[in-house]
Design an enzyme around this catalytic site. Structure first.
Site, mmCIF file in Angstrom:
data_model
loop_
_atom_site.group_PDB
_atom_site.id
_atom_site.type_symbol
_atom_site.label_atom_id
_atom_site.label_comp_id
_atom_site.label_asym_id
_atom_site.label_seq_id
_atom_site.Cartn_x
_atom_site.Cartn_y
_atom_site.Cartn_z
ATOM 1 C CG ASN A 36 -0.332 -0.154 2.522
ATOM 2 O OD1 ASN A 36 0.791 -0.658 2.639
ATOM 3 N ND2 ASN A 36 -1.008 0.283 3.558
ATOM 4 C CD GLU B 289 2.391 -0.315 10.343
ATOM 5 O OE1 GLU B 289 1.208 -0.721 10.501
ATOM 6 O OE2 GLU B 289 2.835 0.110 9.282
ATOM 7 C CD GLU C 26 8.587 0.761 10.764
ATOM 8 O OE1 GLU C 26 9.048 -0.362 10.511
ATOM 9 O OE2 GLU C 26 7.743 1.340 10.048
ATOM 10 C CB CYS D 123 -1.753 0.142 8.530
ATOM 11 S SG CYS D 123 -0.398 1.318 8.464
#
Length: 518
Positions: free
Chosen positions: A188, A289, A498, A323
Site C-alpha cells: 500500500n 507494524e 519507526e 493501516c
C-alpha cells in the site's frame, strides 16, 4: 512476454543489466507518455550484492486499474534469499565501521536522487499500486524524507558514560549496529514503507535485505537503482522480489538464517505472528507494524465541518487502503445526523473514482479482486443486519477493482465491518450516547494502531487521548503520519516504533563496557 529473455537454465547465473519488456496489444495501445514506466529506473531482476540478477522463473506485475501486465520480475526463492543475506553480511563489517558522517553523506545523496527523480518514481507507484498520481507524488516526498531524516540521525547515535561505584572503574555504554536486517514490506506504500525502515537501518550501520510485496516490487527495485547511483556500497541494500508462491520460502530464510539479526515487518497481524514464531527459534530482534482498526470519534462539542474534512482524509486516502485509515466512525447522538448528512455530501461532491493517471481522480482501484470481495462482504453483512447505505455500496461502473466510496449508517458493533479491518473505501457510522461508551467501543479491539477524535472540550481532549488504547492519536486531525513522529501501535498492532528519533534504536544494540584497574 516479448522482450524478456528466458531465465537461467542450469548453469552459471547471468547478470541482468537492463531488461525492459516491450508490451504489445492492448497494453501498448493504451500506454501514453504520462503512463509509460520510466526506463531509467525500472528493473526486472533482483538486486544482490550490487548486481542485477536473474532467478529460475519470473512472475507478472499488473496494473490494478486495468489488469494489464506491466512486466515480469525475477521470482527469487530460498537460494536467492540466502545469497542476498550473505551479501548483506559480507558488506556489514565495512559499512558499520564507516564514520557516521560518511554514512550520512551517502544517505543524503540517496535522498537527493529521489527528489531529482520524484516524478518517475511516482509514476511507478501509480502503475503498480493504482493510487492517484498526486498521492503517489506525496508518497515519494514522504519516502524521501526518511532518508533525509536518518541521514541526519546517523550522526546523533550517542553512547553514555555512567559514574561508577568504584573509584578504579569507568563505565561506558556503546551503541552498535545489530547486523543484517530483513525488511518485509507491504504494497500500500511501496516506497515509504521501505525507506522508513531502511533509512534507520543504514544510518545505524546495518545492512538490509528487502522483500517487497509481490504486487509492487518495482518501487523497491527503483530505489535499488538509485542506491547504486548514490554510492551505497554493494551488498548494503539488497532486494529479493518474489511471487506469492515463493513468499513462504523466502520469508522463512529471512527469519531463520543465522546471519540475519533483525526482522522488520509491516503487514497483517496473522502474518506477523507467523514471522514472530520463526524469529523466536533464534531469538532475533523484531519490529512489527501490524493491522489496525482505527476508531474515529466525533463528540457533540466537535466542529462538524472540520470533523467531516478529517474523516474524508482519514478514511479515503489510498481508497481506504492504509493501516491507519479509520475503520469505525463513532458519532455522538446530538451531532450524528448532521455529521452523516455532511459526510455524505462531501463523499459525493469531492471524491472521483478513476485511473490514477487521470488528474481528476481522487480514488484509484483497490489492489486486487480479493480486496474488492472483502468490501462487498462487509457491506452485505452490515445491510443484512439492518445497516443503511447512505451513498455508494457497490462496484463502480469502471469495473475491475474499482469500488464506490461507501457510507453506512445504523451500524452496530455486531457487524463485521466494526470487528475486522476492511482496508477499503467503506465508512460505517455507529451512534453513541456517552464518552464512556465511545471509549469502551474503541478499546474493544485486540489491535491498537491509530485512533482519532474530534472535540473542542479541553478536559475531554486530555481524558480521551490518554484513555484510547492505541499507539498514535489524532486530535482534531485526520492525517497524523510524519517523519518526526514515532509510528507504531500497541496490543496486536505490533512491536517497536519507526521514524522519529526513536526509529534508529530498533537497529542498535546497547553494549556495556567496564574498564577496571584505573
Amino acid at each position: 512476454m516479448a522482450g524478456v529473455p528466458q531465465w537461467r537454465a542450469a548453469g552459471a547465473r547471468r547478470l541482468l543489466l537492463s531488461l525492459s519488456p516491450r508490451p504489445s496489444g492492448l497494453a501498448a495501445a493504451r500506454r501514453h507518455k504520462s503512463w509509460a514506466l520510466p526506463a531509467s529506473l525500472v528493473r526486472w531482476g533482483g538486486l544482490v550484492g550490487g548486481r542485477w540478477v536473474e532467478a529460475p522463473a519470473v512472475f507478472p506485475v499488473q496494473d490494478p486499474a486495468s489488469g494489464e501486465e506491466l512486466g515480469r520480475v525475477a521470482d527469487c526463492g530460498a537460494a536467492e534469499a540466502r545469497e542476498a543475506v550473505r551479501a548483506a553480511h559480507d558488506a556489514g563489517a565495512s559499512w558499520g565501521r564507516l564514520p557516521a558522517k560518511e554514512r550520512s553523506v551517502r544517505l543524503r545523496r540517496w535522498y537527493e536522487l529521489m527528489i531529482e527523480n520524484k516524478d518517475e518514481l511516482a509514476r511507478i507507484i501509480t502503475a503498480e499500486n493504482g493510487k492517484p498520481l498526486k498521492e503517489a507524488q506525496g508518497e515519494i516526498l514522504y519516502s524521501a524524507s526518511f532518508l533525509e531524516w536518518f541521514a541526519e540521525e546517523a550522526r546523533r547515535v550517542y553512547g553514555d558514560i555512567i559514574p561508577a561505584s568504584a573509584k578504579d572503574r569507568r563505565i561506558l555504554v556503546l551503541k552498535q549496529p545489530v547486523g543484517v536486517a530483513a525488511i518485509i514490506t507491504p504494497w500500500n506504500f511501496p516506497s515509504a514503507m521501505i525507506t522508513r525502515k531502511v533509512g534507520a537501518a543504514l544510518a545505524a550501520g546495518c545492512t538490509v535485505v528487502v522483500k517487497p510485496a509481490e504486487d509492487t516490487p518495482l518501487s523497491a527495485l527503483a530505489l535499488g537503482e538509485l542506491a547504486n547511483q548514490a554510492g551505497i556500497p554493494a551488498g548494503v541494500y539488497n532486494v529479493v522480489p518474489c511471487s506469492r508462491q515463493q513468499t513462504s520460502a523466502v520469508g522463512e530464510v529471512l527469519c531463520t538464517d543465522p546471519l540475519v539479526a533483525k526482522i522488520s515487518f509491516t503487514g497483517s497481524t496473522p502474518t506477523g505472528k507467523i514471522l514472530l514464531k520463526h524469529a523466536a527459534g533464534m531469538v532475533k530482534r523484531v519490529s512489527m507494524e501490524l493491522g489496525g482498526h482505527a476508531p474515529f470519534i466525533v463528540f457533540d462539542s466537535a466542529n462538524v465541518d472540520r470533523a467531516v474534512a478529517g474523516a474524508l482524509a482519514s478514511k479515503y486516502r489510498n481508497s481506504g487502503q492504509t493501516c491507519v485509515c479509520t475503520n469505525r466512525f463513532l458519532v455522538q447522538k446530538g451531532i450524528h445526523d448532521k455529521f452523516v448528512e455532511k459526510f455524505a455530501k462531501a463523499i459525493e461532491g469531492e471524491l472521483r473514482v478513476g485511473s490514477g493517471f487521470d488528474e481528476n481522480t481522487t480514488q484509484g482501484p483497490l489492489i486486487n479482486e480479493k480486496a474488492v470481495e472483502k468490501v462487498e462482504r462487509h457491506i452485505n453483512d452490515a445491510v443484512s443486519q439492518g445497516a443503511s447505505i447512505v451513498t455508494g455500496g457497490k462496484r463502480h461502473s469502471l469495473g475491475k477493482n474499482f469500488f464506490e466510496p461507501t457510507l453506512l449508517s445504523n451500524v452496530t458493533t455486531k457487524m463485521l465491518c466494526t470487528q475486522e479491518e476492511t482496508f477499503g473505501p467503506l465508512a460505517p457510522v455507529i451512534k453513541f450516547d456517552t464518552e464512556e461508551e465511545a471509549i469502551a467501543i474503541a478499546n474493544a479491539a485486540n489491535v491498537g494502531l491509530a485512533g482519532y477524535f474530534y472535540s473542542q472540550d479541553p478536559a475531554q481532549i486530555w481524558r480521551v487521548a490518554e484513555q484510547l488504547e492505541v499507539g498514535m492519536v489524532g486530535v482534531n486531525e485526520g492525517i497524523i503520519s510524519s517523519v518526526e513522529s514515532p509510528f507504531g501501535g500497541v496490543k496486536q498492532s505490533g512491536l517497536g516504533r519507526e521514524g522519529s528519533k526513536y526509529g534508529i534504536d530498533e537497529y542498535l544494540e546497547i553494549k556495556y563496557v567496564c574498564i577496571g584497574g584505573l
